[in-house]
Design a protein around this motif. Structure first.
Motif, PDB file in Angstrom:
ATOM      1  N   ILE A   1      50.366  20.484  54.903  1.00 15.68           N
ATOM      2  CA  ILE A   1      51.767  20.446  54.472  1.00 15.68           C
ATOM      3  C   ILE A   1      52.613  21.342  55.376  1.00 15.68           C
ATOM      4  O   ILE A   1      53.679  20.960  55.832  1.00 15.68           O
ATOM      5  CB  ILE A   1      51.884  20.877  52.999  1.00 15.68           C
ATOM      6  CG1 ILE A   1      51.213  19.830  52.112  1.00 15.68           C
ATOM      7  CG2 ILE A   1      53.346  21.048  52.616  1.00 15.68           C
ATOM      8  CD1 ILE A   1      51.275  20.140  50.653  1.00 15.68           C
ATOM      9  N   ARG A   2      52.095  22.547  55.633  1.00 17.25           N
ATOM     10  CA  ARG A   2      52.856  23.458  56.467  1.00 17.25           C
ATOM     11  C   ARG A   2      53.098  22.868  57.849  1.00 17.25           C
ATOM     12  O   ARG A   2      54.147  23.077  58.456  1.00 17.25           O
ATOM     13  CB  ARG A   2      52.092  24.771  56.631  1.00 17.25           C
ATOM     14  CG  ARG A   2      52.221  25.681  55.447  1.00 17.25           C
ATOM     15  CD  ARG A   2      51.485  26.974  55.728  1.00 17.25           C
ATOM     16  NE  ARG A   2      51.633  27.895  54.618  1.00 17.25           N
ATOM     17  CZ  ARG A   2      51.129  29.118  54.648  1.00 17.25           C
ATOM     18  NH1 ARG A   2      50.452  29.535  55.696  1.00 17.25           N
ATOM     19  NH2 ARG A   2      51.312  29.921  53.624  1.00 17.25           N
ATOM     20  N   THR A   3      52.126  22.150  58.353  1.00 13.44           N
ATOM     21  CA  THR A   3      52.218  21.703  59.735  1.00 13.44           C
ATOM     22  C   THR A   3      52.926  20.368  59.875  1.00 13.44           C
ATOM     23  O   THR A   3      53.727  20.182  60.782  1.00 13.44           O
ATOM     24  CB  THR A   3      50.814  21.578  60.343  1.00 13.44           C
ATOM     25  OG1 THR A   3      50.095  22.764  60.027  1.00 13.44           O
ATOM     26  CG2 THR A   3      50.881  21.427  61.841  1.00 13.44           C
ATOM     27  N   TYR A   4      52.630  19.433  58.955  1.00 17.27           N
ATOM     28  CA  TYR A   4      53.130  18.086  59.176  1.00 17.27           C
ATOM     29  C   TYR A   4      54.237  17.667  58.219  1.00 17.27           C
ATOM     30  O   TYR A   4      55.003  16.773  58.549  1.00 17.27           O
ATOM     31  CB  TYR A   4      51.977  17.080  59.073  1.00 17.27           C
ATOM     32  CG  TYR A   4      50.898  17.306  60.094  1.00 17.27           C
ATOM     33  CD1 TYR A   4      51.170  17.177  61.453  1.00 17.27           C
ATOM     34  CD2 TYR A   4      49.612  17.669  59.709  1.00 17.27           C
ATOM     35  CE1 TYR A   4      50.191  17.406  62.397  1.00 17.27           C
ATOM     36  CE2 TYR A   4      48.626  17.889  60.655  1.00 17.27           C
ATOM     37  CZ  TYR A   4      48.920  17.753  61.993  1.00 17.27           C
ATOM     38  OH  TYR A   4      47.962  17.974  62.926  1.00 17.27           O
ATOM     39  N   ALA A   5      54.290  18.270  57.025  1.00 18.32           N
ATOM     40  CA  ALA A   5      55.221  17.752  56.032  1.00 18.32           C
ATOM     41  C   ALA A   5      56.599  18.368  56.212  1.00 18.32           C
ATOM     42  O   ALA A   5      56.811  19.225  57.061  1.00 18.32           O
ATOM     43  CB  ALA A   5      54.701  18.020  54.632  1.00 18.32           C
ATOM     44  N   ASN A   6      57.522  17.941  55.363  1.00 18.43           N
ATOM     45  CA  ASN A   6      58.883  18.432  55.471  1.00 18.43           C
ATOM     46  C   ASN A   6      59.049  19.832  54.911  1.00 18.43           C
ATOM     47  O   ASN A   6      59.958  20.556  55.290  1.00 18.43           O
ATOM     48  CB  ASN A   6      59.826  17.497  54.719  1.00 18.43           C
ATOM     49  CG  ASN A   6      60.249  16.362  55.618  1.00 18.43           C
ATOM     50  OD1 ASN A   6      60.282  16.535  56.841  1.00 18.43           O
ATOM     51  ND2 ASN A   6      60.527  15.218  55.035  1.00 18.43           N
TER      52      ASN A   6
ATOM     53  N   LEU B   1      57.989  31.066  57.774  1.00 14.73           N
ATOM     54  CA  LEU B   1      57.529  29.678  57.818  1.00 14.73           C
ATOM     55  C   LEU B   1      58.692  28.721  58.034  1.00 14.73           C
ATOM     56  O   LEU B   1      58.621  27.797  58.839  1.00 14.73           O
ATOM     57  CB  LEU B   1      56.810  29.330  56.515  1.00 14.73           C
ATOM     58  CG  LEU B   1      55.376  29.802  56.376  1.00 14.73           C
ATOM     59  CD1 LEU B   1      54.906  29.576  54.958  1.00 14.73           C
ATOM     60  CD2 LEU B   1      54.479  29.080  57.357  1.00 14.73           C
ATOM     61  N   GLY B   2      59.762  28.973  57.278  1.00 14.02           N
ATOM     62  CA  GLY B   2      60.929  28.104  57.378  1.00 14.02           C
ATOM     63  C   GLY B   2      61.521  28.169  58.768  1.00 14.02           C
ATOM     64  O   GLY B   2      61.886  27.155  59.365  1.00 14.02           O
TER      65      GLY B   2
ATOM     66  N   ALA C   1      62.599  25.710  63.962  1.00 17.22           N
ATOM     67  CA  ALA C   1      62.592  25.869  65.415  1.00 17.22           C
ATOM     68  C   ALA C   1      61.775  24.760  66.079  1.00 17.22           C
ATOM     69  O   ALA C   1      62.164  24.222  67.115  1.00 17.22           O
ATOM     70  CB  ALA C   1      62.014  27.239  65.774  1.00 17.22           C
ATOM     71  N   LEU C   2      60.647  24.413  65.427  1.00 18.42           N
ATOM     72  CA  LEU C   2      59.796  23.381  66.018  1.00 18.42           C
ATOM     73  C   LEU C   2      60.532  22.048  66.064  1.00 18.42           C
ATOM     74  O   LEU C   2      60.404  21.297  67.021  1.00 18.42           O
ATOM     75  CB  LEU C   2      58.498  23.239  65.234  1.00 18.42           C
ATOM     76  CG  LEU C   2      57.458  24.326  65.497  1.00 18.42           C
ATOM     77  CD1 LEU C   2      56.264  24.131  64.599  1.00 18.42           C
ATOM     78  CD2 LEU C   2      57.032  24.312  66.949  1.00 18.42           C
ATOM     79  N   THR C   3      61.326  21.757  65.033  1.00 14.22           N
ATOM     80  CA  THR C   3      62.062  20.493  65.056  1.00 14.22           C
ATOM     81  C   THR C   3      63.133  20.523  66.139  1.00 14.22           C
ATOM     82  O   THR C   3      63.579  19.481  66.602  1.00 14.22           O
ATOM     83  CB  THR C   3      62.721  20.196  63.695  1.00 14.22           C
ATOM     84  OG1 THR C   3      63.496  21.324  63.334  1.00 14.22           O
ATOM     85  CG2 THR C   3      61.685  19.922  62.637  1.00 14.22           C
TER      86      THR C   3
END
Ligand code: SF4
Ligand code: SF4
Ligand code: SF4
Lengths: 344, 489, 191
Positions: A309-314, A178-179, A184-186
């Motif tokens: 949270i997983r998708t949008y939060a920090n 997940l991390g 990677a997405l950022t």
């Protein structure tokens, strides 16, 4: 003056707690397989300090000591251990267990009165207070890159009490799936690129050969325990099913819309603490609804929050936050989701 | 249970306690006559009866000795011939140990009987007459609740009864009296069903029996064959509390009795096996209700069995006839273990609703009433509640004396079946919480009424005093005026 | 900078004004008349008319409570429960009861000693005593409020206040005893 009924089914809190502990055994053994002696040390430390905190609390508050023997404190300790990363130092294991028992449970009046799941409360407090420790994940032993020999007791003893030196840190740690995906997405990578660079394999995630908290990585081990709980009617199917299906559904829909930005359902379900939370944390009797409809609502709520949270939060992982947030709503859910009474 | 059973209509929740039906093989035996019989003046739901006889009168078995003017009541009959010796307060089988006005009859051993006319040819007799006969016979529901039976037998054009259900479920552990009745008196029971169908004009009769009594089901099945009416034996999976009237109706017809309504309103009449047997006795044989079958069992009873007991027999006498004479370390439950009551006093008479007497050793008994722990919200009570209440929340409202909330959570829909207490891992006596709250609601209503009446009385009092004062003042004024007039003269 | 602060201050002030206006309106609109309150307090009282609250009856006491001339804890027959309800209604803190709650009482006249003086009949606020002059009097048990008022006037002291007999119709299950009392450290084990 005793009121009827005059016979009893023989169930007791102690039996329930022991069964849950038993159901956690596969996950526990898995964590020992992955992290060797260090896992043993962390779990033992957590359990002992839980029981000790419980004892001190009961003594100070002049409550009945009987609840010490019902196994709930040991269970809480085990839960705390299983949601911690293996590299936590000894004092954090103790602190976490004490927080779970004192802040999470006894301050509200003891077993049965706590609004939040004690283990998750403790983990959230630790995560917010010591983010570095709580997000450094060791490479599990069965993987080739593992830098610490977890099967060597003295090495583990040393790591547990003195920690890993800052220079060696990068060598022994890796990111959770997940991390990794979140980072990677950022960095403007797509989901599939991120998964490829992690060498992500669903079967590995299913068995548990990946970085993560002690007890949450192996979906297989958790499902084995969950089968026992379901068979013994200690949990009902409503919460886990609603929870996991909601996450899967949201993930699928968004993955179909924009596959580069949203991870697929299988990844979400197998990753992180979702399955552990769904079967063991969200179903914690004290902090979950009692009515079937309420349980479905609760599960769906957990699923939505987790995915968001997983998708949008920090934070890369949101399962524990989701459960604790939904815990707040339990009395309300129970009040409004009462079943239709016979003949009304 | 075959696959088909699983998909049949079912009531919500329920439990499967250990059955302990070890007296199922013990034939019904007539209990010896005792020397004294005590008849409490209220053995039914409704108005208390008043004695019709005086001390010193001789009464015959089956003679009506007490009745009430109210509609809802069941008259009481002498269980044997003898002399009325005393009319006084006496404890009844009740958890409080309190008592009520009772008739003491000293048996003369002759057991002379006085019968009502026999209506053996019931199919050709006006249903109203049969219903009257059932009423005169003092028959109440013998399953435990004790509701006067004739009230249910009303023919109502607005709500015609199409189905009569005989309740042979007997889901309480230990109890086997209905089971034995079905085995030994199947013919009479089926005939009783026929009577009921005639009385209410029902087209269909169903005898519901749980799957743990296959022999009884078989026997009844054979008895049915002789009747031309549409009758059916329905075998149900074993589950407690299937014998609850509303639950049974739900299982058999798939319909729920709407809250505040009676089974009559959905066209169903439900009657217990023992009741039907005594209806048969009353209508065909002309016998009033003076005896019933009682299961005497429990771990502490040496000779367990089913006895035909005269109403009014002392419970300790019954127990001694079954070998239990030392009552010091024994707890006896009146009824089944799930809904029966612990008796604080065993020198009380058997009443019409005495289904069983179960003796436990005190220590063993107290083991099943452990100290409660806090509720852990496991939801098991919610899973098993046949009425679909939320017992844990309800109990917490009751515990905090929040009767309003409790009633909003449908406190009064609870049938006190005890399933929730049975499964609670924390050993919370949920049923006791509910009973306490129900009692409190009743008490508050009483207090409210009393204070309202007191206020009216006090106002009347004040008014009266006011009037008296005025009258006195008026008198005085008159006298004064007279005096003045005299003086002026 | 200064402008920002000013804007904020003005906005807050405006909001305060608006809210104040709404509150003022609401308090006018939903104003509770004084008298219904007396009525509702009176409804909570047991109507024993005993005067143990030091007022000549329940209504005078209710009036006094509403006027703030009396504490909420003076009604002895009402006991704790009534006190809590009044406190709730009046929006004041519930306090300790002034006197100990003895539970329900019932007056009984020892009939062989009664001289038929009719003094108790006059004293009874709810007319629960019957009897003609020179003949013995009886208390109608169902109507007696247990107020004690008849005991004092009796010249031969033949009236007793007793605990009313327990009746099956009024019996109810006890509350489940809280666990603590049993297991408290060093405490006696109750049964
Ligand atoms: S069964 Fe007992 S512990 Fe479980 S929810 Fe119901 S009352 Fe609470
Ligand atoms: S006793 Fe009442 S609340 Fe409990 S299971 Fe039975 S009906 Fe439901
Ligand atoms: S003490 Fe209570 S019951 Fe007696 S007069 Fe005063 S308010 Fe009424």
């Amino acid at each position: 003056m005793f009121s009827s009924p005059h016979i009893h089914g023989g169930d007791s809190i102690r039996k329930q707690m022991l069964t849950v502990i038993l159901a956690l055994m596969p996950a526990t053994f898995m964590s020992v397989y992955l992290f060797g002696w260090l896992a043993c040390l962390v779990l033992t430390c957590c359990i002992l300090s839980s029981v000790l905190s419980e004892y001190i609390c009961l003594k100070l508050m002049d409550r009945r000591k009987r609840s010490l023997l019902d196994g709930s404190a040991a269970l809480t300790g085990l839960f705390v251990g299983l949601v911690l990363p293996v590299l936590v130092p000894w004092w954090m294991a103790i602190l976490g267990s004490a927080l779970a028992i004192v802040l999470g449970k006894q301050l509200y009046g003891g077993l049965g009165y706590n609004p939040f799941n004690p283990a998750l409360t403790a983990r959230i407090i630790l995560l917010i207070s010591f983010p570095v420790y709580m997000t450094s994940w060791a490479i599990p032993m069965p993987l080739e890159q593992a830098a610490i020999n977890f099967y060597d007791f003295s090495a583990c003893w040393q790591v547990f009490f003195t920690g890993v030196s800052a220079s060696a840190f990068d060598a022994v740690s890796m990111a959770t799936p997940l991390g990794h995906v979140k980072t990677a997405l950022t960095q403007q990578q797509t989901v599939s690129e991120a998964l490829a660079s992690y060498q992500y394999q669903p079967w590995q995630a299913f068995i548990g050969l990946e970085a993560g908290s002690l007890g949450e990585t192996s979906v297989l081990a958790i499902l084995l325990g969950a089968a026992l709980l379901l068979g013994r009617n200690l949990i009902s199917w409503h919460i886990p099913t609603a929870y996991i299906l909601t996450v899967a559904l949201l993930a699928t829909v968004f993955n179909l819309i924009e596959p580069d930005r949203y991870a697929p359902a299988l990844f979400h379900v197998l990753a992180g603490g979702l399955v552990l939370c769904a079967f063991f944390m969200a179903t914690d009797p004290v902090t979950s609804p009692v009515t079937p409809i309420g349980q479905l609502v609760f599960g769906i709520g957990c699923g939505v929050i987790t995915w968001c949270i997983r998708t949008y939060a920090n934070y890369p992982e949101g399962a524990m936050f989701a459960v604790v947030v939904m815990n707040c709503a339990v009395p309300l859910i129970d009040h409004y989701c009462r079943p239709r009474v016979y003949g009304r | 249970m075959n696959l088909f059973d699983r998909f049949r209509a079912k009531f919500h929740g329920g439990i499967q306690p250990v059955e302990w039906k070890e007296t199922a093989n013990c034939p019904i035996q007539r209990l010896a006559l005792s020397e004294q019989y005590i008849l409490p003046m209220k053995q039914h739901i409704g108005q208390e009866c008043v004695p019709l006889v005086a001390v010193g009168d001789r009464v015959l078995r089956g003679q009506k000795v007490a009745r009430s003017q109210a509609y809802v009541h069941a008259p009481i009959h002498a269980p044997t011939s003898g002399i009325v010796r005393k009319i006084a307060d006496n404890p009844i089988p009740h958890p409080s140990g309190l008592g009520m006005l009772s008739l003491f009859i000293e048996a003369d051993g002759l057991d002379e009987e006085k019968k009502m006319p026999c209506l053996a040819d019931y199919r050709n007799i006006d249903p109203v007459l049969i219903r009257e006969q059932v009423r005169m016979a003092g028959i109440t529901g013998l399953g435990g609740a004790g509701f006067p039976a004739f009230i249910k037998h009303r023919r109502d054009d607005e709500f015609p009864v199409h189905t009569v259900i005989l309740n042979g479920v007997e889901c309480e552990p230990w109890l086997t009296n209905d089971h034995r009745l079905m085995l030994e008196h199947g013919q009479q029971i089926v005939e009783g069903l026929d009577i009921l169908m005639h009385v209410v004009g029902a087209k269909k009769g169903i005898i519901a029996i749980e799957s743990n009594k296959p022999d009884a089901a078989l026997n009844i099945q054979q008895c049915i064959a002789d009747f031309s009416q549409d009758m059916e034996v329905r075998i149900l999976p074993t589950r407690y509390p299937q014998g609850g009237e509303k639950q049974l109706i739900q299982v058999v017809t798939g319909k729920e009795v709407p809250a505040g309504k009676l089974p009559l309103h959905i066209g169903v009449l439900c009657q217990n096996i023992g009741t039907v047997k005594s209806i048969y006795d009353a209508v065909v044989l002309g016998k009033s209700l003076t005896e019933r079958v009682v299961t005497i069992s429990g771990p502490q009873t040496p000779r367990r069995g089913n006895s035909l007991v005269r109403i009014g027999t002392d419970l300790s006498f019954i127990l001694s006839q079954h070998g239990l004479t030392d009552l010091s370390e024994v707890k006896v439950i009146h009824g089944g273990p799930m809904m029966g009551e612990l008796l604080p006093n065993l020198h009380v008479p058997a009443v019409k609703s005495t289904t069983g007497l179960l003796a436990w050793h005190t220590a063993e008994f107290e083991k099943s009433h452990e100290q409660p722990d806090p509720c852990i919200h496991c939801g098991h009570c919610v899973q098993v509640c046949p009425v679909k209440l939320v017992p844990n929340e309800l109990a917490s409202h009751c515990k905090h004396d929040d009767t309003e909330r409790a009633q909003a959570y449908h406190l009064f829909d609870c049938i006190e079946c005890g399933c929730c207490s049975y499964v609670c891992p924390s050993h919370i006596p949920l049923v006791q919480h509910f009973r306490y709250a129900k009692g409190m609601v009743a008490q508050q209503a009483r207090e409210q009424k009393f204070s309202e009446e007191s206020r009216q009385r006090s106002e009347a009092h004040l008014q009266r005093i006011e009037k008296e004062k005025e009258a006195r003042a008026a008198r005085r004024a008159k006298v004064l005026a007279k005096q003045k007039a005299l003086e002026e003269k | 900078m200064i402008v920002d602060v000013l804007i904020a201050a003005v906005v807050v002030a405006c909001m305060a004004l608006v809210i104040a206006g709404v509150l003022a309106y609401a308090s006018k609109k939903f104003h509770v008349e004084g008298d219904p309150l007396v009525e509702s307090v009176n409804d909570l009282l047991p109507q024993t008319q005993c005067g143990q609250c030091s007022f000549p009856g329940c209504r005078p006491y209710a009036t006094a409570v509403v006027k703030g001339e009396a504490e909420v804890n003076q009604c002895v027959p009402g006991g704790d429960r009534t006190m809590k309800k009044i406190a709730d209604l009046m929006g004041v803190e519930a306090s300790q009861m002034d006197a100990e709650d003895l539970g329900p009482r019932l007056a009984v006249i020892r009939e062989d000693e009664c001289i038929g003086c009719t003094l108790c009949i006059k004293a009874c606020p709810v007319d629960a005593i019957v009897g003609a002059a020179k003949q013995f009097h009886t208390v109608i048990a169902d109507q007696c409020t247990g107020c004690d008022l008849c005991v004092e006037p009796c010249p031969v002291d033949c009236i007793d206040m007793v605990e009313p007999p327990k009746q099956l119709a009024q019996w109810s299950w006890r509350a489940v005893r809280p666990n603590k009392t049993r297991q408290k450290r060093g405490g006696k084990v109750e049964t």
